[in-house]
Design a protein around this motif. Structure first.
Motif, short mmCIF file in Angstrom:
data_model
loop_
_atom_site.label_atom_id
_atom_site.label_comp_id
_atom_site.label_asym_id
_atom_site.label_seq_id
_atom_site.Cartn_x
_atom_site.Cartn_y
_atom_site.Cartn_z
N GLY A 78 0.79 -1.24 0.00
CA GLY A 78 0.00 0.00 0.00
C GLY A 78 0.81 1.28 0.00
O GLY A 78 1.77 1.44 -0.77
N ASP A 107 -5.88 4.26 -2.87
CA ASP A 107 -6.22 2.93 -3.37
C ASP A 107 -5.25 1.87 -2.83
O ASP A 107 -4.17 1.69 -3.38
CB ASP A 107 -6.17 2.97 -4.90
N THR A 108 -5.62 1.21 -1.75
CA THR A 108 -4.80 0.15 -1.15
C THR A 108 -5.73 -0.96 -0.65
O THR A 108 -6.95 -0.82 -0.70
CB THR A 108 -4.01 0.68 0.07
N ALA A 109 -5.13 -2.01 -0.09
CA ALA A 109 -5.94 -3.11 0.46
C ALA A 109 -6.89 -2.60 1.55
O ALA A 109 -8.01 -3.09 1.70
CB ALA A 109 -5.02 -4.20 1.02
N GLN A 134 -10.13 -1.33 -0.02
CA GLN A 134 -10.69 -2.15 -1.11
C GLN A 134 -12.22 -2.10 -1.10
O GLN A 134 -12.83 -2.21 -0.03
CB GLN A 134 -10.24 -3.59 -0.92
N ALA A 150 -1.68 5.07 -4.92
CA ALA A 150 -0.64 5.14 -3.89
C ALA A 150 0.61 5.84 -4.43
O ALA A 150 1.29 6.57 -3.69
CB ALA A 150 -0.31 3.73 -3.39
#
Ligand code: NAP
Length: 251
Positions: A16, A190-192, A195, A205
């Motif tokens: 991330g 926009d990362t885990a 989600q 990121a």
């Protein structure tokens, strides 16, 4: 501040935002040490971050922090910048507490440990290294949710507000030592962690990392990236409106 040649520890640099920051730092010829809990994820991240080094460390526990810093300082030849980025976010509904689950109590303690106690303790332990550093800085990754909380993740928001507060205190205390304390405030990235949320509004990121490093170079005490700028104003002028806007998104 010059990024080139700086020796940087990025916690949670295996994915991330931390991974993107590490990549951007390496792109500016900084030397980077990363950590995370998952050994496979660490190996994978290091494969894709040529020149970086790292080790496994769970920052939800104090054990291992001193060793992490020693390893980092030994590998990089010192430490100039600590980026307290590792964090977790959990949805938590206090009305479930009526049914009384011990797991919930565990997870509350863990979220506070990783997001707040960990960065505070790591900063404390890092000071002897940073005091010998070149243009040293502690960078705490907070959130828009430090300004106005979102109901669905109450503990997370409280940890980020507290981290923001301690960053301001550290700024005063560490100034005589020449160590900067920086509040780095991402928007929705926009990362885990994010989600499935509000896809259209997310910053990548990599874009986030580019803006974050520009703010560091410009020696900003509070680096508000993208929509975080607008949110910080709304927090002062129209907090109820900001709370409504944030109710569905952000990390
Ligand atoms: N994404 C957003 O929109 C957003 C917005 C505002 C603020 N933030 C903040 O930005 C930071 C990074 O978030 P992200 O979105 O990049 O999250 P992410 O994709 O979930 O990555 C989190 C990173 O932290 C590491 N980590 C988690 N728990 C750890 C622990 N106990 N010890 C060591 N490392 C640990 C993870 O690796 P392992 O799982 O292997 O440990 C991973 O490398 C967090 O502090 C978050 O609160 C994010």
């Amino acid at each position: 501040m010059r990024i080139q040649g700086k020796r940087v520890l990025v916690t949670g640099g295996t994915a991330g935002i931390g991974w993107a920051l590490s990549r951007a730092l390496l792109g500016r010829s900084a030397r980077v040490f990363i950590c995370g809990r998952d050994p496979a994820r660490l190996d994978h991240a290091l494969e894709h971050l040529p020149g970086a080094v790292g080790s496994v460390c769970d920052l939800g526990h104090r054990e291992g922090m001193a060793e992490l810093l020693e390893d980092c300082a030994a590998e990089l030849g010192g430490l100039d910048i600590l980026i307290n980025n590792a964090g977790i976010q959990q949805s938590l509904d206090f009305t479930n507490g009526i049914a009384g689950t011990p797991e919930m109590l565990e997870s509350i303690g863990r979220e506070i440990a990783v997001n707040l106690t960990g960065p505070i303790q790591l900063t404390w332990l890092a000071l002897p290294h940073l005091a010998r550093g070149d243009e040293p800085a502690v960078v705490n990754v907070t959130s828009i949710l430090a300004y106005v909380p979102r109901a669905s993740s109450p503990v997370y928001c409280a940890t980020k507000a507290a981290l923001r507060s301690i960053t301001a205190s550290l700024r005063s205390q560490l100034d005589p030592l020449g160590i900067r304390a920086v509040d780095l405030v991402p928007p929705l990235v926009d990362t885990a962690m994010t989600q499935g949320r509000d896809e259209g509004k997310k910053l990548s990121a990599d874009e986030f990392a580019r803006s974050a490093l520009a703010g560091l170079e410009a020696e900003q005490d509070c680096i508000l990236v993208g929509r975080a700028k607008q949110a910080s104003w709304l927090a002062r002028l129209a907090p109820a409106l900001l709370a409504r806007k944030l109710s569905g998104d952000t990390g």
